[in-house]
Design a protein around this motif. Structure first.
Motif, PDB file in Angstrom:
ATOM      1  N   TYR A 294       0.830  -1.215   0.000  1.00 23.65           N
ATOM      2  CA  TYR A 294       0.000   0.000   0.000  1.00 23.65           C
ATOM      3  C   TYR A 294       0.851   1.246   0.000  1.00 23.65           C
ATOM      4  CZ  TYR A 294       0.300  -1.413   4.951  1.00 23.65           C
ATOM      5  OH  TYR A 294       0.725  -1.851   6.167  1.00 23.65           O
TER       6      TYR A 294
ATOM      7  N   GLY B 195      12.913  -6.167   0.630  1.00 21.75           N
ATOM      8  CA  GLY B 195      11.696  -6.156  -0.194  1.00 21.75           C
ATOM      9  C   GLY B 195      11.281  -4.706  -0.426  1.00 21.75           C
ATOM     10  N   LYS B 196       9.968  -4.494  -0.553  1.00 23.41           N
ATOM     11  CA  LYS B 196       9.490  -3.152  -0.929  1.00 23.41           C
ATOM     12  C   LYS B 196       9.863  -2.095   0.116  1.00 23.41           C
ATOM     13  CE  LYS B 196       5.426  -5.110  -1.499  1.00 23.41           C
ATOM     14  NZ  LYS B 196       5.779  -6.532  -1.597  1.00 23.41           N
ATOM     15  N   ILE B 197       9.596  -2.406   1.394  1.00 21.73           N
ATOM     16  CA  ILE B 197       9.867  -1.399   2.439  1.00 21.73           C
ATOM     17  C   ILE B 197      11.380  -1.264   2.673  1.00 21.73           C
ATOM     18  CG2 ILE B 197       9.504  -0.803   4.877  1.00 21.73           C
ATOM     19  CD1 ILE B 197       6.744  -2.260   4.634  1.00 21.73           C
TER      20      ILE B 197
ATOM     21  N   ASP C  64      19.183 -10.881   3.015  1.00 17.45           N
ATOM     22  CA  ASP C  64      17.850 -11.327   2.571  1.00 17.45           C
ATOM     23  C   ASP C  64      18.015 -12.742   2.045  1.00 17.45           C
ATOM     24  OD1 ASP C  64      15.392 -11.709   0.956  1.00 17.45           O
ATOM     25  OD2 ASP C  64      15.068  -9.585   1.298  1.00 17.45           O
TER      26      ASP C  64
ATOM     27  N   PRO D 279       9.627 -10.397   6.942  1.00 17.99           N
ATOM     28  CA  PRO D 279       8.376 -10.860   7.579  1.00 17.99           C
ATOM     29  C   PRO D 279       8.674 -11.696   8.822  1.00 17.99           C
ATOM     30  CG  PRO D 279       8.841 -12.162   5.619  1.00 17.99           C
ATOM     31  CD  PRO D 279       9.912 -11.108   5.683  1.00 17.99           C
TER      32      PRO D 279
ATOM     33  N   THR E  60      12.547 -16.226  11.172  1.00 17.97           N
ATOM     34  CA  THR E  60      12.891 -14.879  11.655  1.00 17.97           C
ATOM     35  C   THR E  60      12.417 -14.622  13.091  1.00 17.97           C
ATOM     36  OG1 THR E  60      10.859 -13.940  10.717  1.00 17.97           O
ATOM     37  CG2 THR E  60      12.842 -13.886   9.318  1.00 17.97           C
TER      38      THR E  60
ATOM     39  N   THR F 256      10.383  -1.832  12.541  1.00 14.11           N
ATOM     40  CA  THR F 256       9.033  -1.430  12.101  1.00 14.11           C
ATOM     41  C   THR F 256       8.339  -2.628  11.455  1.00 14.11           C
ATOM     42  OG1 THR F 256       9.954  -0.683  10.003  1.00 14.11           O
ATOM     43  CG2 THR F 256       9.583   1.016  11.682  1.00 14.11           C
TER      44      THR F 256
ATOM     45  N   ASP G  27       8.346   0.216  16.457  1.00 14.16           N
ATOM     46  CA  ASP G  27       6.947   0.507  16.108  1.00 14.16           C
ATOM     47  C   ASP G  27       6.081  -0.712  16.378  1.00 14.16           C
ATOM     48  OD1 ASP G  27       4.872   2.196  14.940  1.00 14.16           O
ATOM     49  OD2 ASP G  27       4.864   0.757  13.286  1.00 14.16           O
TER      50      ASP G  27
ATOM     51  N   HIS H 293       2.506   0.790  16.555  1.00 16.61           N
ATOM     52  CA  HIS H 293       2.237   0.222  15.226  1.00 16.61           C
ATOM     53  C   HIS H 293       1.567   1.253  14.308  1.00 16.61           C
ATOM     54  CE1 HIS H 293       2.033  -3.950  13.250  1.00 16.61           C
ATOM     55  NE2 HIS H 293       2.010  -3.033  12.300  1.00 16.61           N
TER      56      HIS H 293
ATOM     57  N   PHE I 147       2.339   2.444   9.307  1.00 15.72           N
ATOM     58  CA  PHE I 147       1.529   2.386   8.073  1.00 15.72           C
ATOM     59  C   PHE I 147       0.585   3.582   7.948  1.00 15.72           C
ATOM     60  CE2 PHE I 147      -2.843   1.615   9.449  1.00 15.72           C
ATOM     61  CZ  PHE I 147      -2.638   1.393  10.821  1.00 15.72           C
TER      62      PHE I 147
HETATM   63  P1  NAD Z   1       8.165  -7.687   1.118  1.00 16.95           P
HETATM   64  O1  NAD Z   1       7.539  -9.030   0.965  1.00 16.95           O
HETATM   65  O2  NAD Z   1       8.192  -6.768  -0.068  1.00 16.95           O
HETATM   66  O3  NAD Z   1       9.682  -7.864   1.617  1.00 16.95           O
HETATM   67  C1  NAD Z   1      10.061  -8.761   2.611  1.00 16.95           C
HETATM   68  C2  NAD Z   1      11.503  -9.180   2.313  1.00 16.95           C
HETATM   69  O4  NAD Z   1      11.952 -10.015   3.390  1.00 16.95           O
HETATM   70  C3  NAD Z   1      11.638  -9.991   1.026  1.00 16.95           C
HETATM   71  O5  NAD Z   1      12.680  -9.473   0.219  1.00 16.95           O
HETATM   72  C4  NAD Z   1      11.957 -11.407   1.511  1.00 16.95           C
HETATM   73  O6  NAD Z   1      12.784 -12.139   0.631  1.00 16.95           O
HETATM   74  C5  NAD Z   1      12.680 -11.078   2.808  1.00 16.95           C
HETATM   75  N1  NAD Z   1      12.751 -12.217   3.714  1.00 16.95           N
HETATM   76  C6  NAD Z   1      11.889 -13.268   3.842  1.00 16.95           C
HETATM   77  N2  NAD Z   1      12.354 -14.135   4.757  1.00 16.95           N
HETATM   78  C7  NAD Z   1      13.525 -13.629   5.209  1.00 16.95           C
HETATM   79  C8  NAD Z   1      14.472 -14.082   6.148  1.00 16.95           C
HETATM   80  N3  NAD Z   1      14.334 -15.237   6.782  1.00 16.95           N
HETATM   81  N4  NAD Z   1      15.546 -13.295   6.368  1.00 16.95           N
HETATM   82  C9  NAD Z   1      15.721 -12.129   5.715  1.00 16.95           C
HETATM   83  N5  NAD Z   1      14.860 -11.663   4.803  1.00 16.95           N
HETATM   84  C10 NAD Z   1      13.777 -12.416   4.545  1.00 16.95           C
HETATM   85  O7  NAD Z   1       7.455  -7.022   2.346  1.00 16.95           O
HETATM   86  P2  NAD Z   1       7.393  -5.469   2.698  1.00 16.95           P
HETATM   87  O8  NAD Z   1       6.182  -4.871   2.096  1.00 16.95           O
HETATM   88  O9  NAD Z   1       8.723  -4.849   2.417  1.00 16.95           O
HETATM   89  O10 NAD Z   1       7.112  -5.549   4.276  1.00 16.95           O
HETATM   90  C11 NAD Z   1       8.124  -5.964   5.170  1.00 16.95           C
HETATM   91  C12 NAD Z   1       7.505  -6.192   6.539  1.00 16.95           C
HETATM   92  O11 NAD Z   1       7.081  -4.945   7.086  1.00 16.95           O
HETATM   93  C13 NAD Z   1       6.208  -7.026   6.522  1.00 16.95           C
HETATM   94  O12 NAD Z   1       6.498  -8.394   6.605  1.00 16.95           O
HETATM   95  C14 NAD Z   1       5.477  -6.551   7.751  1.00 16.95           C
HETATM   96  O13 NAD Z   1       5.812  -7.415   8.826  1.00 16.95           O
HETATM   97  C15 NAD Z   1       6.064  -5.175   8.028  1.00 16.95           C
HETATM   98  N6  NAD Z   1       5.063  -4.093   7.946  1.00 16.95           N
HETATM   99  C16 NAD Z   1       4.919  -3.275   9.014  1.00 16.95           C
HETATM  100  C17 NAD Z   1       4.008  -2.223   8.966  1.00 16.95           C
HETATM  101  C18 NAD Z   1       3.841  -1.259  10.118  1.00 16.95           C
HETATM  102  O14 NAD Z   1       2.872  -0.490  10.127  1.00 16.95           O
HETATM  103  N7  NAD Z   1       4.728  -1.237  11.093  1.00 16.95           N
HETATM  104  C19 NAD Z   1       3.240  -2.029   7.815  1.00 16.95           C
HETATM  105  C20 NAD Z   1       3.431  -2.894   6.720  1.00 16.95           C
HETATM  106  C21 NAD Z   1       4.350  -3.924   6.786  1.00 16.95           C
END
Ligand code: NAD
Length: 330
Positions: free
Chosen positions: A100, A153-155, A174, A206, A211, A232, A258, A295, A298
């Motif tokens: 999002y 990943g994205k964040i 990663d 995640p 993890t 976060t 967070d 939290h 987002f």
């Molecule tokens: P994403 O799926 O785009 O990226 C996650 C990355 O973690 C991927 O590149 C994946 O390969 C990697 N990964 C998976 N297992 C792993 C491991 N064992 N060791 C290292 N890396 C590993 O997800 P995203 O959108 O970047 O979100 C990341 C995290 O942020 C989410 O999982 C969620 O928990 C958290 N999040 C928090 C909030 C908030 O408000 N605080 C909001 C959204 C997401």
């Protein structure tokens, strides 16, 4: 479709009501968390919409399925609160909002880092008391520091882009190496090497079996004295007991959270007139070098609009064609 929204606040209702004008679903808001005691509150709804601190275990999913629910629509990216094995065996599809606003979360991580390092939270209180002294407010330049990013990943990537702008060196871990990151100069290293080299560690992976308690007594021992940790992502990535000990002996110099291991029963609610029963959280809140936010990473306008839009589109798509593009698979 008739949708039961659990665990809603007025800010959720505002965005869902507005965007639902384009979709025409029937929205029923239920303020309670979804769990085994509240699952029976649904009546004839075909879709249940849940948030990250709801509990969608096998018992809850079975109750929902027996009441005629056809779809679970998560208004979150994370899905670690859903028993996906049970959902699959009940033939109950689960959809989510895969992305999002990576900016919302990455910018909040940077906000925690800046606030902790330059002690803005302490300065804010101090000047309001008429104290304009600078003692104990010294920070450090972020420029030139080594940042360890777990999860690119994205964040994680959005966070990296911002920190590259600050002139930091980025090392990352990663399970999948991202070539675009490497082209930007990010060096992938082992997790142990990241823990040993980084001045600042930011978690963006995640929560899963691999993890859970990634930050524990052993990994903390590998880190530099005075390391900064920002989380976060998900609370259970950090063993809170171990991090409290590390804060007490100065191993961790700054901690920005967070998310918190036991946040489900506390975050998003107002306990300002109660006694907090969670002793670990209470202890964390006593440190001058710890910031906890509830939290909220987002929580931007853009993210709320996207969450409501994608959640309702997921449901409309399911209603019209049975298609479920953003389905969570095992
Ligand atoms: P994403 O799926 O785009 O990226 C996650 C990355 O973690 C991927 O590149 C994946 O390969 C990697 N990964 C998976 N297992 C792993 C491991 N064992 N060791 C290292 N890396 C590993 O997800 P995203 O959108 O970047 O979100 C990341 C995290 O942020 C989410 O999982 C969620 O928990 C958290 N999040 C928090 C909030 C908030 O408000 N605080 C909001 C959204 C997401």
């Amino acid at each position: 479709m008739k949708i039961a929204f659990f665990n809603t606040k007025t800010y959720d209702q505002k965005y869902f009501d507005s965007i639902n004008k384009e979709h025409g679903h029937e929205l029923h808001y239920i303020p309670s968390h979804l769990n085994s005691e509240t699952a029976h509150l649904i009546q004839d709804e075909e879709v249940v919409c849940a948030f990250i601190n709801d509990s969608l275990n096998a018992e809850v999913l079975t109750t929902l399925k027996n009441k005629g629910v056809k779809l679970i629509a998560l208004r979150s990216a994370g899905f670690n609160h859903v028993d996906l094995v049970a959902a699959k065996s009940l033939d109950l599809p689960v959809v989510r909002v895969p992305t999002y606003s990576p900016y919302a979360v990455a910018e909040h991580a940077v906000g925690l880092l800046l606030c902790l390092n330059r002690k803005i939270h302490r300065a804010f209180n101090r000047v309001r008391e008429g104290d304009f002294s600078l003692h104990n407010l010294m920070g450090f330049d972020l420029h030139g520091k080594t940042i360890g990013v777990v999860g690119t990943g994205k964040i994680g990537q959005t966070f990296i882009n911002i920190m590259l702008g600050f002139g930091c060196k980025i090392i990352a871990y990663d399970i999948c190496v991202d070539e675009e990151c490497q082209e930007k100069g990010v060096e992938y290293v082992t997790l142990d090497s990241l823990f040993a080299q980084a001045n600042i560690i930011s978690l963006h992976c995640p929560l899963n079996e691999a993890t859970h308690h990634l930050i524990n007594q052993d990994s903390l021992n590998l880190m530099q004295d005075g390391v900064t940790i920002i989380n976060t992502s998900r609370g259970k990535l950090i063993d809170t007991k171990a991090v409290i000990q590390a804060l007490k002996r100065g191993k961790v110099g700054l901690l920005g959270l967070d998310v918190y291991e036991e946040e489900e029963a506390i975050f998003f609610e107002d306990f300002s007139s109660s006694v907090i029963q969670d002793d670990q959280l209470s202890r964390l809140l006593t440190f001058p070098n710890v910031i906890v936010t509830s939290h909220q990473a987002f929580f931007t306008e853009e993210a709320m609009q996207k969450i409501a839009g994608v959640t309702l589109s997921n449901i409309t798509e399911f209603a019209n064609s049975g298609l479920i593009q953003n389905q969570v698979s095992l």
